[in-house]
Structure formats: structure tokens, C-alpha cells
Design a protein around this motif. Structure first.
Motif, PDB file in Angstrom:
ATOM      1  N   PHE A 140       4.329  10.192  -7.264  1.00  0.00           N
ATOM      2  CA  PHE A 140       5.488  10.613  -8.046  1.00  0.00           C
ATOM      3  C   PHE A 140       5.454  10.190  -9.504  1.00  0.00           C
ATOM      4  O   PHE A 140       6.190  10.759 -10.323  1.00  0.00           O
ATOM      5  N   VAL A 141       4.641   9.206  -9.872  1.00  0.00           N
ATOM      6  CA  VAL A 141       4.628   8.721 -11.248  1.00  0.00           C
ATOM      7  C   VAL A 141       3.358   9.120 -11.984  1.00  0.00           C
ATOM      8  O   VAL A 141       3.405   9.494 -13.158  1.00  0.00           O
ATOM      9  N   SER A 142       2.221   9.077 -11.316  1.00  0.00           N
ATOM     10  CA  SER A 142       0.942   9.391 -11.955  1.00  0.00           C
ATOM     11  C   SER A 142       0.850  10.879 -12.285  1.00  0.00           C
ATOM     12  O   SER A 142       1.675  11.682 -11.817  1.00  0.00           O
ATOM     13  N   PRO A 143      -0.162  11.297 -13.055  1.00  0.00           N
ATOM     14  CA  PRO A 143      -0.333  12.723 -13.368  1.00  0.00           C
ATOM     15  C   PRO A 143      -0.523  13.620 -12.149  1.00  0.00           C
ATOM     16  O   PRO A 143      -0.405  14.844 -12.271  1.00  0.00           O
ATOM     17  N   PHE A 144      -0.772  13.019 -10.993  1.00  0.00           N
ATOM     18  CA  PHE A 144      -0.880  13.852  -9.790  1.00  0.00           C
ATOM     19  C   PHE A 144       0.418  14.606  -9.531  1.00  0.00           C
ATOM     20  O   PHE A 144       0.393  15.723  -8.994  1.00  0.00           O
ATOM     21  N   CYS A 145       1.545  14.009  -9.917  1.00  0.00           N
ATOM     22  CA  CYS A 145       2.829  14.688  -9.754  1.00  0.00           C
ATOM     23  C   CYS A 145       2.822  16.022 -10.506  1.00  0.00           C
ATOM     24  O   CYS A 145       3.241  17.055  -9.982  1.00  0.00           O
ATOM     25  N   ALA A 146       2.327  16.006 -11.744  1.00  0.00           N
ATOM     26  CA  ALA A 146       2.274  17.232 -12.537  1.00  0.00           C
ATOM     27  C   ALA A 146       1.290  18.232 -11.948  1.00  0.00           C
ATOM     28  O   ALA A 146       1.519  19.452 -12.000  1.00  0.00           O
ATOM     29  N   LEU A 147       0.203  17.729 -11.368  1.00  0.00           N
ATOM     30  CA  LEU A 147      -0.795  18.630 -10.778  1.00  0.00           C
ATOM     31  C   LEU A 147      -0.189  19.459  -9.650  1.00  0.00           C
ATOM     32  O   LEU A 147      -0.578  20.607  -9.442  1.00  0.00           O
ATOM     33  N   THR A 148       0.784  18.877  -8.935  1.00  0.00           N
ATOM     34  CA  THR A 148       1.415  19.633  -7.846  1.00  0.00           C
ATOM     35  C   THR A 148       2.233  20.810  -8.365  1.00  0.00           C
ATOM     36  O   THR A 148       2.547  21.726  -7.611  1.00  0.00           O
ATOM     37  N   SER A 149       2.604  20.777  -9.639  1.00  0.00           N
ATOM     38  CA  SER A 149       3.295  21.931 -10.220  1.00  0.00           C
ATOM     39  C   SER A 149       2.336  23.089 -10.460  1.00  0.00           C
ATOM     40  O   SER A 149       2.755  24.250 -10.500  1.00  0.00           O
ATOM     41  N   ALA A 150       1.058  22.762 -10.626  1.00  0.00           N
ATOM     42  CA  ALA A 150       0.067  23.795 -10.909  1.00  0.00           C
ATOM     43  C   ALA A 150      -0.563  24.352  -9.648  1.00  0.00           C
ATOM     44  O   ALA A 150      -0.721  25.566  -9.507  1.00  0.00           O
ATOM     45  N   LEU A 151      -0.946  23.470  -8.724  1.00  0.00           N
ATOM     46  CA  LEU A 151      -1.746  23.876  -7.569  1.00  0.00           C
ATOM     47  C   LEU A 151      -0.991  23.638  -6.265  1.00  0.00           C
ATOM     48  O   LEU A 151      -0.526  22.524  -6.006  1.00  0.00           O
ATOM     49  N   PHE A 152      -0.909  24.664  -5.453  1.00  0.00           N
ATOM     50  CA  PHE A 152      -0.314  24.508  -4.130  1.00  0.00           C
ATOM     51  C   PHE A 152      -1.184  23.599  -3.262  1.00  0.00           C
ATOM     52  O   PHE A 152      -0.667  22.878  -2.407  1.00  0.00           O
ATOM     53  N   SER A 193      -0.013  13.148   2.124  1.00  0.00           N
ATOM     54  CA  SER A 193      -0.009  11.734   1.759  1.00  0.00           C
ATOM     55  C   SER A 193       1.341  11.100   2.064  1.00  0.00           C
ATOM     56  O   SER A 193       1.417   9.948   2.513  1.00  0.00           O
ATOM     57  N   LEU A 194       2.395  11.864   1.861  1.00  0.00           N
ATOM     58  CA  LEU A 194       3.745  11.366   2.113  1.00  0.00           C
ATOM     59  C   LEU A 194       3.991  11.163   3.607  1.00  0.00           C
ATOM     60  O   LEU A 194       4.519  10.123   4.019  1.00  0.00           O
ATOM     61  N   THR A 195       3.595  12.147   4.414  1.00  0.00           N
ATOM     62  CA  THR A 195       3.963  12.143   5.831  1.00  0.00           C
ATOM     63  C   THR A 195       2.932  11.483   6.746  1.00  0.00           C
ATOM     64  O   THR A 195       3.307  10.931   7.791  1.00  0.00           O
ATOM     65  N   ALA A 196       1.654  11.539   6.379  1.00  0.00           N
ATOM     66  CA  ALA A 196       0.605  11.032   7.268  1.00  0.00           C
ATOM     67  C   ALA A 196      -0.045   9.750   6.759  1.00  0.00           C
ATOM     68  O   ALA A 196      -0.893   9.187   7.447  1.00  0.00           O
ATOM     69  N   LEU A 197       0.335   9.281   5.555  1.00  0.00           N
ATOM     70  CA  LEU A 197      -0.195   8.022   5.026  1.00  0.00           C
ATOM     71  C   LEU A 197       0.949   7.064   4.657  1.00  0.00           C
ATOM     72  O   LEU A 197       1.030   5.961   5.199  1.00  0.00           O
ATOM     73  N   ALA A 198       1.831   7.474   3.742  1.00  0.00           N
ATOM     74  CA  ALA A 198       2.925   6.587   3.339  1.00  0.00           C
ATOM     75  C   ALA A 198       3.868   6.296   4.503  1.00  0.00           C
ATOM     76  O   ALA A 198       4.269   5.138   4.712  1.00  0.00           O
ATOM     77  N   ALA A 199       4.237   7.323   5.267  1.00  0.00           N
ATOM     78  CA  ALA A 199       5.185   7.127   6.366  1.00  0.00           C
ATOM     79  C   ALA A 199       4.646   6.163   7.432  1.00  0.00           C
ATOM     80  O   ALA A 199       5.365   5.245   7.841  1.00  0.00           O
ATOM     81  N   PRO A 200       3.401   6.324   7.916  1.00  0.00           N
ATOM     82  CA  PRO A 200       2.918   5.345   8.902  1.00  0.00           C
ATOM     83  C   PRO A 200       2.747   3.939   8.335  1.00  0.00           C
ATOM     84  O   PRO A 200       2.931   2.958   9.048  1.00  0.00           O
ATOM     85  N   LEU A 201       2.402   3.827   7.043  1.00  0.00           N
ATOM     86  CA  LEU A 201       2.328   2.495   6.438  1.00  0.00           C
ATOM     87  C   LEU A 201       3.710   1.836   6.412  1.00  0.00           C
ATOM     88  O   LEU A 201       3.848   0.643   6.723  1.00  0.00           O
ATOM     89  N   LEU A 202       4.733   2.599   6.045  1.00  0.00           N
ATOM     90  CA  LEU A 202       6.083   2.058   6.054  1.00  0.00           C
ATOM     91  C   LEU A 202       6.528   1.718   7.478  1.00  0.00           C
ATOM     92  O   LEU A 202       7.166   0.682   7.709  1.00  0.00           O
ATOM     93  N   ALA A 203       6.188   2.579   8.431  1.00  0.00           N
ATOM     94  CA  ALA A 203       6.541   2.304   9.827  1.00  0.00           C
ATOM     95  C   ALA A 203       5.858   1.034  10.324  1.00  0.00           C
ATOM     96  O   ALA A 203       6.459   0.239  11.058  1.00  0.00           O
ATOM     97  N   LEU A 234       0.830  -1.208   0.000  1.00  0.00           N
ATOM     98  CA  LEU A 234       0.000   0.000   0.000  1.00  0.00           C
ATOM     99  C   LEU A 234       0.868   1.263   0.000  1.00  0.00           C
ATOM    100  O   LEU A 234       0.574   2.234  -0.698  1.00  0.00           O
ATOM    101  N   ALA A 235       1.938   1.238   0.787  1.00  0.00           N
ATOM    102  CA  ALA A 235       2.844   2.396   0.821  1.00  0.00           C
ATOM    103  C   ALA A 235       3.491   2.623  -0.538  1.00  0.00           C
ATOM    104  O   ALA A 235       3.580   3.760  -1.018  1.00  0.00           O
ATOM    105  N   MET A 236       3.926   1.553  -1.193  1.00  0.00           N
ATOM    106  CA  MET A 236       4.564   1.690  -2.495  1.00  0.00           C
ATOM    107  C   MET A 236       3.569   2.147  -3.557  1.00  0.00           C
ATOM    108  O   MET A 236       3.896   2.953  -4.436  1.00  0.00           O
ATOM    109  N   ALA A 237       2.329   1.662  -3.472  1.00  0.00           N
ATOM    110  CA  ALA A 237       1.301   2.107  -4.421  1.00  0.00           C
ATOM    111  C   ALA A 237       1.043   3.601  -4.253  1.00  0.00           C
ATOM    112  O   ALA A 237       0.849   4.329  -5.239  1.00  0.00           O
ATOM    113  N   LEU A 238       1.060   4.065  -3.009  1.00  0.00           N
ATOM    114  CA  LEU A 238       0.848   5.488  -2.757  1.00  0.00           C
ATOM    115  C   LEU A 238       2.010   6.314  -3.303  1.00  0.00           C
ATOM    116  O   LEU A 238       1.800   7.372  -3.913  1.00  0.00           O
TER     117      LEU A 238
END
Length: 247
Positions: free
Chosen positions: A66-78, A87-97, A57-61
Motif C-alpha cells: 500500500f505504500v511502495s510504488p507497487f501500489c501505483a503499479l496496480t493501477s496500471a496492470l491487472f 499477497s493480501l489473502t494468501a501471505l499477509a492474512a496467514p501471517l496475521l493469523a 513480516l505481515a506489516m512489512a508486506l
């Protein structure tokens, strides 16, 4: 000069809505790093299906971020960048932990709650944020420092007694809420890289920033509150079970 000519972030120039679906990121270095991480993680967790699913689940997130078009969306919208960081700090990080053995972390929960808070505020300071969107090296420094300090915090929380774990999570919730409130109630937009791109998405730069603040203030802080309440509920259940045992 156009925004895209000035700010060339790692995920590429800010896309228009019609362009987003085609903006996948197939950076071979990124894909190679994710593949190696996936291989090592799956091999490490092979003996435990529960650990394996958390890691998957962490790797899918991470793939989504970083790979899906959501990465590009972060260039447009803060506001999208805020979802990315949460998602990185409160979802991926606890899943990895949760996919790693429960072990104490040097410094304990107090140190890592403070270090992670300082890291979060540092990268939301306009000069640091603009540097991250101007240099691939600084961009990855931002991402790595947010993920690794969050991972250390969540591992420290898992190893801490319930009182320490709850305090660390509530302290993180409060500081995140304060940062969200600052972004929400500001009368001026802070971030030059998002001075133009939000207009194509139907938002003014200030509205985009305020939306980011609300995301951080409510659902973002709420994730830490939910984790603290979960630990509290388990603590009470364990205490009740202990007191109900016959002497």
C-alpha cells in the motif's frame, strides 16, 4: 477521454514505467493506520518473539502493498492487482493469523471458506472492480473485505481438525484455480480500467488479464496446496509418533 481521466483509483493514475520508482504513497491516514496497527501488534506480541516476527513480516508486506510504488503499479496492470490480492489473502492474512492465539472462529472453516470465495469472486466481477477503482471508499471496502475474510478463513483453518483444515484449503485452491482459468482462457479483456495502461508496459489488455489468470491459477492456488500439504505432513508425523510409542 484518457483512461487516467476516467479511472482515478486510490493508488493514483496508472504510471508509465519511467514514473514508477517515484510513486510512493504517503497518504497520512494510511500511514497513521499502519503505525497504530504496528504499535498494537508489537505490544500484543511482546511476550513471544515468534509471534512478533510473524506480525512484523505481515506489516512489512502491507507496507509494500500500500505504500511502495507497487501500489501505483496496480493501477496500471491487472496482473499486478492480482499479485496484490494474493499477497493480501494468501501471505499477509496467514501471517496475521499465525501471530494470533489459536481460537475457533464463529461459523467454522466451512462458512469462512465459502464467504471468502464469494468475496473473491465478487470483487473480480467487472462492475464491482470498476467501482473499487472509481471510489476510495469502495476501494478500501474491497481491501478490507478480502483481508478480513481471508484472516477469518486462516484462523478457522488453524483451529480446525486436520481433515477440515485440508478440505478448506483445497476448496479455496480449486475455486481460485477456476477463477484463474476463466481469466486465462477468456478471449476478451474484462476490465475497463486496464484498457490502455498495459500497453505502456508492453502488454495488451488481454495479455495482462491472461497473465493475471496464470498467476492466480498456478502460484496463487499453489500457496493453498502447499499449506494443505504441510498440514497433511504434520498430521501423518503426529499419527506415526503416536503409533510408535510403547504401550
Amino acid at each position: 477521454m484518457s483512461e487516467s481521466a476516467v479511472w482515478i483509483p486510490y493508488c493514483g493514475a496508472a504510471p508509465l514505467p519511467a514514473e514508477l520508482a517515484a510513486r510512493w504513497n504517503f497518504d497520512p491516514i494510511l500511514l497513521g493506520a499502519l503505525t497504530i496497527a504496528a504499535f498494537l501488534g508489537l505490544r500484543f506480541s511482546a511476550a513471544s518473539p515468534a509471534l512478533r516476527w510473524r506480525f512484523v513480516l505481515a506489516m512489512a508486506l502491507l507496507f509494500l502493498l500500500f505504500v511502495s510504488p507497487f501500489c501505483a503499479l496496480t493501477s496500471a496492470l491487472f496482473s499486478a492487482r492480482t499479485v496484490h490480492h494474493l499477497s493480501l489473502t494468501a501471505l499477509a492474512a496467514p501471517l496475521l493469523a499465525a501471530a494470533l492465539p489459536v481460537r475457533s472462529v464463529p461459523g467454522g472453516w466451512g462458512l469462512w471458506a465459502g464467504v471468502h470465495a464469494a468475496t473473491l469472486w465478487l470483487w473480480h466481477a467487472p462492475p464491482a472492480y470498476e467501482a473499487a477503482l472509481s471510489s476510495h471508499a469502495v476501494y478500501w471496502l474491497m481491501q478490507a473485505s478480502l483481508l478480513l475474510t481471508a484472516l477469518a478463513l486462516w484462523r478457522a483453518v488453524r483451529a480446525a481438525p486436520p481433515t477440515g483444515a485440508i478440505f478448506a484449503l483445497l476448496a479455496t485452491m480449486v475455486q481460485m484455480g477456476l477463477l484463474g482459468a476463466l481469466l486465462t482462457f477468456s478471449a476478451t479483456p474484462f476490465y475497463a480500467p486496464h484498457a490502455l495502461a498495459p500497453l505502456a508496459w508492453g502488454l495488451s489488455p488481454l495479455e495482462d488479464q491472461q497473465l493475471a489468470g496464470l498467476i492466480m491459477w498456478a502460484p496463487g492456488a499453489g500457496l493453498y496446496l502447499a499449506a494443505a500439504l504441510t498440514i497433511l505432513a504434520r498430521w501423518f508425523s503426529a499419527e506415526q509418533a503416536a503409533t510408535s510409542r510403547p504401550a
